[in-house]
Every structure is written in structure tokens, then in C-alpha cells.
Scaffold this motif. Structure first.
Motif, PDB file in Angstrom:
ATOM      1  N   ASN A 289       0.047  -2.532 -44.646  1.00 38.68           N
ATOM      2  CA  ASN A 289       1.132  -3.695 -43.905  1.00 38.68           C
ATOM      3  C   ASN A 289       2.170  -3.411 -44.204  1.00 38.68           C
ATOM      4  N   MET A 290       3.026  -3.741 -43.016  1.00 35.17           N
ATOM      5  CA  MET A 290       4.829  -3.332 -43.458  1.00 35.17           C
ATOM      6  C   MET A 290       5.310  -3.961 -43.907  1.00 35.17           C
ATOM      7  N   SER A 291       6.615  -3.958 -44.773  1.00 37.07           N
ATOM      8  CA  SER A 291       7.219  -4.403 -45.562  1.00 37.07           C
ATOM      9  C   SER A 291       7.921  -4.790 -44.702  1.00 37.07           C
ATOM     10  N   VAL A 292       9.232  -5.478 -44.125  1.00 39.44           N
ATOM     11  CA  VAL A 292      10.696  -5.178 -43.640  1.00 39.44           C
ATOM     12  C   VAL A 292      11.311  -6.201 -43.707  1.00 39.44           C
ATOM     13  N   GLY A 293      12.803  -6.068 -43.803  1.00 38.68           N
ATOM     14  CA  GLY A 293      13.795  -7.250 -44.107  1.00 38.68           C
ATOM     15  C   GLY A 293      14.867  -6.797 -43.752  1.00 38.68           C
TER      16      GLY A 293
ATOM     17  N   PHE B 282      11.596   2.402 -36.705  1.00 34.18           N
ATOM     18  CA  PHE B 282       9.839   2.228 -37.852  1.00 34.18           C
ATOM     19  C   PHE B 282       8.741   1.436 -37.608  1.00 34.18           C
ATOM     20  N   ILE B 283       8.658   0.093 -36.615  1.00 34.99           N
ATOM     21  CA  ILE B 283       7.600  -0.560 -36.741  1.00 34.99           C
ATOM     22  C   ILE B 283       7.237  -0.250 -35.510  1.00 34.99           C
TER      23      ILE B 283
ATOM     24  N   LYS C 217       8.307 -10.970 -29.627  1.00 33.43           N
ATOM     25  CA  LYS C 217       8.419  -9.548 -29.156  1.00 33.43           C
ATOM     26  C   LYS C 217       6.997  -8.134 -29.647  1.00 33.43           C
ATOM     27  N   LYS C 218       7.176  -8.111 -31.187  1.00 34.26           N
ATOM     28  CA  LYS C 218       6.884  -7.051 -31.589  1.00 34.26           C
ATOM     29  C   LYS C 218       5.259  -7.132 -31.502  1.00 34.26           C
ATOM     30  N   GLN C 219       4.813  -8.719 -31.355  1.00 31.43           N
ATOM     31  CA  GLN C 219       3.030  -8.901 -31.460  1.00 31.43           C
ATOM     32  C   GLN C 219       2.144  -7.930 -32.541  1.00 31.43           C
TER      33      GLN C 219
END
Length: 995
Positions: free
Chosen positions: A146-150, A164-165, A233-235
Motif C-alpha cells: 500500500n503506497m503512502s504519499v503526502g 513513483f505512483i 486521475k490515478k485510479q
């Protein structure tokens, strides 16, 4: 040293895994979790064999961290957060983690550059899939990343984060994906179960879900824009992290205070500045509808960490983030509000104090997946996950239908009194030993180091666990002649030091001692033979309390004729004549007295000694074990307090029928005050007992156990009161207030003008007793400025040659075991030799390894030794608590115990190992260190080495401030034998550590 981590190439990591696995572990995890491939949950359209894993934090930053977590049982991995600020541009104060009890940190996202983080995650993706098949740990598709982004939309839309995503969604074009795949294909001959089809079938779709983390103060409009961007957008399936600040300041402050965290400081700033609950609900409903429209799953992640103020230099920052046991009730409270307002239909992922004791109930309430960090930062480390895995292996995989608000409400209410989450009344004492950690042979048992007589605790625990009580009692008697007294009322500093405190509760060492004494007494006494008198000298001991009895025991053991003179009718001192029978029965004291007699000591009761000079005419040596018999003084403006010891003696003599009246006030906060209050509560005619103390119970000197027993007996604590006078059945007290915390954690106290009335027909003062200075002065013994005898600290000999002082009569009231320590010290000084040896036997490695990481409360129906971690044989705390696996336990040929080395290139100086090392040291700075190269070595002050040529054994070594070339396998007087063996072992048996 540098805090910059060096990622390990995939081939090197796999080489490490393959070689270490042959010895029975993977990155230190010795008990792998085997998942049931048929019993899997589903989330984000993918399978999930267990509904838990590591949170976005220190355990998901490097490949080896993720792999260790997988092997131990994790199947859901919230990868450490990436943001536009990364690498050297990201300011992180070090050390950045404090996890001794509740946890604090001051780091928030990956310390690697984002492309490096990406590579780590792809390497981990491959490695976990390989291990699943090769070692039969589960399905190759049984886990999820699970990605975590901020932290803001602008940052997430940067090319770096966007790449990255997209790369996590499809890694097929990434060089690291090709590298990992090709290495596996080129090295298939090293695997037994992994096939070419398995490798070629590894999906490049690493991740299809994101958890959004936003900074405190991020406005709701920005949060919604980011979430919409991720969904549209990233779906990707999207969860939004929510903060405990949604609860409002008043609720959070009240809950924290109620649970004992009143010292945790935070203002209302973040509560006002963060997302407000009334804005969150409609926003989340809109986002839920959008996700449903796009065919994606949506939910919230509870919770982000909780910002609090740095008040006691916990970490080198002004603000830090709280997590762990103290965050649990807050996090669940957020879940409860959302479950109520969304009728349970909003999906909730959870993090905030989850561990073995509560995770099953969290998932049962419909809240999953669950991620953790704090529990893994404590001894046991990643291995704790395997026990959690077994919980879920035994039950049907969860299916999300809704969050059960009623069950969540039950969890919130239960947390408020659950001892796994409320703060203990007394702060945990330091478990540190006031000595630096040695470079080699550092394994020690904190319990033994904390024991004044250095009792061989792990040895007798092991024997007791095997049912060998006779042998266990013999081990105890080696250093402790009073096993029944200490097995009943010992202050057990050993248990305060026990590593098990970092798990749940300490091993009940005191109970095991008593069980050993009771189980082995008859057999030991039957075979007991007093040693022959081998000295032409004689010794007299004045005082038959613990110190005097111990001195007599050891003197007799050493071959000297010894006589004990006790002024009371029976031996035992304060233990016999003052400590209430509900604490210790006379029968226990009698058995210890028989042990002293069996050793050959002559015991004389009813004889008070006044003159040392007269005594010395008959005896060559005198040990004064007089006790602290001079009452402490408490002066009131009116009224005359009763001395606590005098009351306790009367209570015992009258069988609880002292004349006290209905209301009693006990002044004091030590263990004697607790005994006094409990006895007064039992006294005939007494209805109410108030314990008066000028601070709160947190700052009372009494042991927490003593406080708890007083509360259980119904003693009422009258805190923050300073007594002034007693008149007409009332004790008048000034109200006190606590000041700010100082650096030591103690709060100042100040008077107010407010007067509080406490009902008191009798006031009993338990304010500490003093040494009998009058006796010493009358006999010509030199005293110090506090009217205590001056002694040689190494021998306890007084100013009169041949006369020694021991026990409470030396420095004032202390513990029974400290009296035993003094008695033995005086005896050894008199005889000029040691009278007890250190006993050690290496514990079985597999037995102890099977206990590591398993949380288990004491079972009162069986001997508690099964929870002992045998630290003197296998400490390894620093290895277990290091998220990065930067501390390694080596099996070194010719050395009985494992040896710890620190691997510099894997360390980011988080400081967690400092918290749990029993020595007054930080292993990441103070243990012998392996450096990747000479440049890293030059960037550090650590003692250690770097291998210049693994084939020739050429090294560069730094020891004691000197740096020099060294050839492994050759004699060099600059390199001690043990250090030479460690270096040679790394080169020969652990070459995978060498980059």
C-alpha cells in the motif's frame, strides 16, 4: 557516524537470505509464519492472507525490513511515506524514536531519495514473492503493498512523485524490476522450489492502492482535491489518514488525563488548525460516492500520529508524535464517531496502539487491515508478528460488511481501564546498568544486575521451570540465606529491571523464589551439613534482622564461630516485629531462621547489647545490624502523631486492636506508609483511612505494587496535602499544587492558602526512621554529618577496628535484600575471602528463541519461569528492536555466547536500540561496528573495522582511538582475541554482510 542508509543490491540481499536461512532465520526472524493459502481475505480486488502488517514507518523503509515483516506474518504493508522533500533535503533530528513505553517519534517520511525508496519497494516485492514459494510461507499473491504519499497536491503532482505512483502501479519498465527478475532467472539453481514460471509470472503491478497522509493544518478543500486526484486521475483505491484532532481538544485532554497521561503536553492549536469533524463527514461522503462511481474502494486510515510537546528532552525537537498504547483509545474514539455517523459503511483501516492483546477485537469489529509500529519497536521486534499471525490462522478470514459501532464503543470504554493501555501509577524505572556496554560478551540479565546481592536469577528460574526445586533452592542459598522472607516481601528490584516489562509484565521472580523455597526446603534441610569451624576467631552479630542473620549465615559458612544477639524474644527484626502478619506469616520467618541455625550460627534471643567494648572482650569481630530504630519526626502546630513503627508493633502485638478511633490519617508515601495504612484499615473500629501526601501518587516513593495493594484495601489517597495541625478529630492540611516538569520528570510542588480538612481521630507519621546514632556515639563510633556511622564502603568497617555496621542501622531504612548484601559484605571483609560464586549455565537456544516475541501474561497456576527470556544467555535486545536489522548476533566459534556487531551502512541512527540496551550505552554508537568502506569509517567515531579484501582478509581496524591495517587470522597484539574472532567470523561465515 553518518545516518544515511545504504540500500543493499537485490542480489546481495538474496544471498544474505539464502545463507542465513540455512542457519534457521531470515533477517533475525527465527519463527516464520506459514499462511493458510485457502483462508484469505480480499481487499482492493486482491488476496490478503493476514489482515495486518507494518505501518508506514521505520519497518517499511528498507527491503530487509519489509522482508523480515513478511516472514514473521505480515501480509499488508503500508510503505513508508514518500513526498517531494527527500534524502538530504529532508530534515530529521536524530535520534528520532523513543519507545520505552508509549512511543514518540520526530520523523515522518522516507529518509531515502524517492527513486531509492521505489527501488527498495520493488526489491521487497520480488523478495517476498520468492520467499512465499521457496520456503512455503504462503501464496505468492497472498500479500499487498500500500503506497503512502503526502503531503499536498502540488507535491504529489511533481514529476518525482508521479513517476513513483505510476511505477508502483506498473513497474515493468523500471530498471530495478528487470534487475531483480534477471538475477532470479540467473540464479535459479540456488532455489529448490522456485521455478522459471514463478519468476516470469511475478506481476509488475506492485500496488493499486494509496493511503493519503497530509500535514497538520491541511485545509479540507486541499485534502478533498488530493483524494479526487488520486481516485479520478490515478485510479487507485484510496484511504485518507485522519488525525485524533478530529475529537476536539477537550475530549482528547480529558481522555488522556483519565488514563494517566496527564503529563503528556499538548495545546489546542492543532485541534483548531486541523480538519474539523463537521467538515470531514460531508467531505468523506462525497469522496465515498466518487469512489463508488469509479468502481474503487475508499475509506479512512485511523490514525495519523498525535502531535505533542517535547517537555523533558525526550527527542531533539520542539514537537514530536505520540503513538502506541496511549494513542489506542484516541484512535478508537475517532473510529467510533465515524462508525456512528456512517452507519458502519465507511471502511476503516487502523493504526494506533494495536498489538497481540487487542488486534483480534479490532478486526472483529470490522476494522481492517491493521498496521503496527510501536509493538515491533520493542524487544521481540518483528518476531511479535508471528504470534499475531497465529491468532488469525485459527479463525476464518475477515470479510468487510460494516464497522460494528457497538463493538468499537466497547473497545473504547475497555481501553480506559485496560492495564495494557492506561499509564502505570508509577513511572517505569530505568533498566539501565550504570556501565558502558563492552565490545564483546555484552549479554547480561538486567534482573541480576538490579538485584543488590546479584542473585543468580536466570539459573534458579530455569531449574524451577524444570521442577527441580531442591537444586533451585541451593542456587538461591548460594547468595541469599533468607529465601522465604525475600520470596514473600522482597521489594524485587529485579522485577523492575526485567526485560519482560517491555512485553507486558515482569516475570514473577519473587513468587518463583518462594515456590523454590517451599518445594525444596525439606530436601535441602535433610542433607544440610554445617561447615566445620576452621577459624580460631569468633564473631558476634548484634541484631537478628535480615542483615544480622545474613552476616551470621555467611560467617558460619566461611568457617567462623558466630553468635547473634537479638533483644526481642524472636529473631527476625522489623520483619518479625513490625511488618504485619497479612504481609508475611511467622512461619516463613521461622524457616529462614532454621536455615541460619543449620549453618551453625548460635542464636541468642532476649539479650540487648549496650557495650561494644564488653562484647569485644569475648569476640574478635562485631557486626552491628541494629536496624533504623530511631523514630522519624513530624512536627505539627497542634496534635501529636503516632510513630508508624510503634503503631505497627502494637497492631501486631494486639492482633489488630490498637486504639485508633474511626478515622485515621497516615502521613507519608513510602512502603512503610502503605503497610501502616493497610494495617490501620484492618484495625478494629477503624472506618476510614486517609493517606496524606504532598504530591500525587505518581511521585510517592512507594513501589507501585504497594500502592495498588493499599488502594485495593480501601485506603483513600489524600493527595497534594501538607499537614499543619490536628484538632478535634480533624487534620488540617494546606492544599498543594504541582509545578512544571523538570528535566528528570519530577514536578515541583508549592503551597496554596487553601486549607483542606481530613477526618482524623489518630494521625500516624510514616516519614522515615533514622539510624540509632545515640548507640554509636555512646560506643565511640565516628559518625558523619547525618549522624550515620562512617564506614569503609568496601568492607563496612567502622572507625573501631574489627567492628562493622550493616543493614538499616547503617544508612537508614532500606530493603531486606540490601540488608543481606551488607551482611555478606561484612562477613567477606572479616574472613578475607568471597563467600558466594556466580552461577551460570547457558540456556537452550531454541527454548528461548521460541519465547522471543510472544506476549504472555503470568499464569498463577504454574511456575512463571516459562516467560523468562534468559537475558544473560541471549539478550539481543538491540538486534530485535532495530527496524533496519543493523545490529547482528554472530555465532562465533570458540565463544559460548553470541556476539553483537553493529552494521553501519544499515543504520539511520533512530536511537531505538539505546532505549532497550540494558547497558548505559547506545549500541549504534558503542558496539564494535562493521563499515562498508573506509570513507564510512572515517565519517564515524565508532570502534570497528572495514574489510578491504574479503579473500585476503585485509582490514582496517579502529580500537581505543587507534586506527591501523590488520590482517584477519594473524596475531596482532593491538587486537584482543575476542575482537579478532569476531572479525574472522564476519569474513568467513557472514560474508554477505560485506558490501
Amino acid at each position: 557516524m553518518s545516518d544515511i542508509m545504504t540500500p543493499i543490491p537485490f542480489g546481495k540481499l538474496m544471498d544474505w537470505i539464502i545463507k542465513e536461512h540455512k542457519t534457521g532465520s531470515v533477517f533475525g526472524v527465527k519463527r516464520p509464519f506459514i499462511a493458510d493459502k485457502k483462508n484469505t481475505a480480499t481487499i482492493f480486488g486482491r488476496s490478503l492472507e493476514t489482515p495486518f502488517g507494518p505501518a508506514a514507518g521505520p519497518h517499511t523503509q528498507l527491503t530487509q525490513n519489509i522482508v523480515a515483516s513478511y516472514v514473521a506474518g505480515s501480509r499488508f504493508f503500508e510503505l513508508k511515506t514518500v513526498q517531494k522533500l527527500d534524502g538530504e533535503d529532508l530534515p530529521v533530528s536524530k535520534p528520532c524514536i523513543r519507545a520505552e513505553d508509549e512511543c514518540y517519534n520526530c520523523e515522518w517520511s522516507t529518509e531515502l531519495y524517492v527513486p531509492q525508496a521505489y527501488d527498495e519497494y520493488v526489491k521487497a516485492w520480488f523478495a517476498c514473492k520468492v520467499l512465499a514459494k521457496e520456503y512455503g510461507l504462503g501464496s505468492m499473491d497472498g500479500f499487498q503493498f500500500n503506497m503512502s504519499v503526502g503531503y499536498d497536491l502540488e507535491g504529489i503532482q511533481t514529476e518525482k512523485i508521479d513517476r513513483f505512483i505510476e511505477g508502483m502501479k506498473d513497474a515493468s519498465g523500471a530498471p530495478i524490476f528487470t534487475e531483480c527478475r534477471q538475477w532470479l532467472l540467473d540464479n535459479l539453481d540456488r532455489f529448490e522450489n522456485l521455478t522459471r514460471d514463478d519468476v516470469e509470472g511475478i506481476s509488475p503491478e506492485v500496488c493499486n492502492c494509496i493511503t493519503l497522509s497530509t500535514l497538520h493544518g491541511c485545509p479540507p478543500q486541499e485534502i478533498e482535491r488530493i483524494a479526487k486526484y488520486l481516485i479520478e486521475k490515478k485510479q487507485v483505491h484510496t484511504f485518507i489518514k485522519c488525525n485524533p484532532t478530529l475529537l476536539g481538544y477537550d475530549y482528547a485532554r480529558r481522555l488522556m488525563d483519565e488514563m494517566g497521561y496527564d503529563y503528556v503536553a499538548f495545546g489546542d492549536f492543532h485541534f483548531k488548525d486541523d480538519l474539523q469533524y463537521e467538515d470531514a463527514v460531508p467531505m468523506l461522503k462525497r469522496l465515498q460516492a466518487l469512489a463508488d462511481e469509479k468502481g474503487l474502494e475508499f475509506g479512512v486510515k485511523i490514525t495519523n500520529t498525535f502531535p505533542v510537546d517535547v517537555k523533558q528532552n525526550e527527542l531533539p525537537s520542539e514537537e514530536m508524535y505520540m503513538s502506541g498504547k496511549s494513542l489506542y483509545a484516541l484512535s478508537l474514539s475517532v473510529a467510533l464517531k465515524l462508525a456512528d455517523d456512517f452507519d458502519g459503511k465507511l471502511r476503516i483501516s487502523y493504526s494506533g496502539g494495536a498489538d497481540y492483546f487487542n488486534i483480534e477485537k479490532i478486526v472483529d469489529a470490522g476494522i481492517w487491515p491493521v498496521t503496527m509500529a510501536t509493538t515491533m519497536l520493542k524487544p521481540g521486534g518483528y518476531q511479535r508478528l508471528e504470534q499475531i499471525g497465529r491468532l488469525f490462522a485459527a479463525k476464518k478470514a475477515p470479510v468487510f460488511e460494516s464497522v460494528d459501532a457497538a463493538k468499537v464503543r466497547t473497545l473504547v470504554e475497555g481501553a480506559k481501564t485496560d492495564r495494557h493501555h492506561v499509564k502505570a501509577v508509577k513511572p517505569l524505572p530505568s533498566r539501565k546498568i550504570n556501565r558502558p556496554v563492552p565490545l564483546a560478551d555484552c549479554f547480561i540479565a538486567p534482573c541480576q544486575e538490579g538485584c543488590p546481592i546479584h542473585q543468580d536469577i536466570t539459573q534458579y528460574l530455569q531449574l524451577a521451570g524444570e521442577g527441580k526445586y531442591e537444586e533451585a533452592l541451593k542456587v538461591i542459598l548460594n547468595k541469599n540465606p533468607l529465601p522465604f522472607i525475600t520470596g514473600t516481601i522482597c521489594a524485587h528490584n529485579c522485577m523492575s529491571k526485567c526485560t519482560r516489562n517491555f512485553y507486558e509484565t515482569p516475570v514473577n521472580i519473587r513468587r518463583t523464589k518462594l515456590e523454590s523455597a517451599e518445594g525444596g526446603y525439606e530436601a535441602v534441610m535433610e542433607d544440610f551439613k554445617a561447615p566445620a569451624v576452621s577459624s580460631d576467631k569468633k564473631a558476634a552479630v548484634v541484631g537478628g534482622g535480615p542483615a544480622g542473620l545474613a552476616a551470621a549465615f555467611f560467617l558460619a559458612r566461611g568457617g567462623m564461630k558466630v553468635t547473634v544477639f537479638e533483644k526481642e524474644a524472636k529473631m527476625g527484626g522489623v520483619v518479625r516485629n513490625v511488618i504485619p502478619a497479612f504481609r508475611i506469616p511467622d512461619s516463613a520467618i521461622d524457616r529462614d531462621v532454621k536455615i541460619i541455625e543449620a549453618m551453625g550460627a548460635e542464636l541468642v534471643n532476649g539479650k540487648e547489647i549496650q557495650s561494644i567494648e564488653t562484647l569485644k572482650k569475648e569476640y574478635d569481630y562485631v557486626v552491628l545490624a541494629l536496624g533504623a530504630s530511631q523514630p522519624g519526626e513530624l512536627r505539627l502546630e497542634a496534635g501529636e502523631p503516632v510513630n508508624a513503627l510503634e503503631f505497627l508493633a502494637e497492631f501486631k502485638a494486639t492482633d489488630g486492636k490498637a486504639k485508633l478511633g474511626k478515622n485515621v490519617a497516615v502521613i507519608g508515601g513510602g512502603n512503610t506508609a502503605m503497610d501502616t495504612a493497610r494495617a490501620a484499615k484492618r484495625n478494629a473500629g477503624v472506618e476510614k483511612v486517609s493517606l496524606v501526601y504532598r504530591r500525587t501518587r505518581r511521585y510517592m516513593p512507594a513501589d507501585e505494587e504497594e500502592l495498588a495493594m493499599a488502594l485495593e484495601d480501601g485506603v483513600e489517597f489524600a493527595e497534594l496535602l501538607s499537614p499543619v495541625r490536628q484538632e478535634n478529630g480533624v487534620l488540617y492540611c494546606k492544599k498543594m499544587v504541582l509545578g512544571d516538569l523538570d528535566a528528570s520528570g519530577r514536578r515541583g510542588v508549592a503551597e496554596t492558602d487553601k486549607i483542606i480538612e481530613v477526618p482524623a481521630d489518630t494521625v500516624i507519621a510514616a516519614v522515615g526512621e533514622k539510624v540509632p546514632s545515640g548507640f554509636y556515639e555512646a560506643n565511640g563510633i565516628a559518625l558523619d554529618s547525618r549522624k550515620r556511622p562512617q564506614v569503609n564502603p568496601d568492607t563496612l568497617e567502622t572507625s573501631i577496628r574489627g567492628v562493622y555496621a550493616a543493614g538499616d542501622g547503617l544508612f537508614g531504612p532500606a530493603t531486606v535484600v540490601e540488608g543481606i548484601r551488607d551482611g555478606r559484605k561484612a562477613a567477606e571483609a572479616i574472613l578475607g575471602k568471597g563467600l558466594a560464586e556466580d552461577l551460570f549455565k547457558l540456556s537452550d537456544e531454541k527454548t528461548i528463541a521460541d519465547r522471543k516475541g510472544n506476549l504472555a501474561e503470568e499464569d498463577v497456576t504454574e511456575t512463571d519461569s516459562s516467560r523468562c527470556l534468559s537475558c544473560s544467555s541471549y539478550c539481543e535486545n538491540c538486534m530485535e528492536v532495530c527496524p533496519n536489522r543493523a545490529n547482528i548476533a554472530l555465532a562465533v566459534y570458540g565463544m559460548e555466547k553470541h556476539q553483537i556487531i553493529h552494521v553501519d551502512y544499515m543504520c539511520n541512527e533512530c536511537g531505538n536500540c539505546r532505549s532497550f540496551c540494558p547497558w548505559d550505552s547506545a549500541p549504534y554508537m558503542d558496539k564494535f561496528t562493521l563499515f562498508a568502506n573506509e570513507a564510512d569509517m572515517a565519517d564515524s567515531a565508532n570502534q570497528g573495522f572495514t574489510v578491504l579484501n574479503v579473500h585476503s582478509g585485509a582490514c582496517r581496524v579502529r580500537l581505543l582511538g587507534n586506527e591501523f591495517a590488520y590482517q584477519s587470522g594473524t596475531a596482532d597484539e593491538r587486537v584482543p582475541e575476542k575482537i579478532a574472532k569476531i572479525i574472522e567470523t564476519v569474513i568467513c561465515d557472514y560474508s554477505y554482510l560485506i558490501l
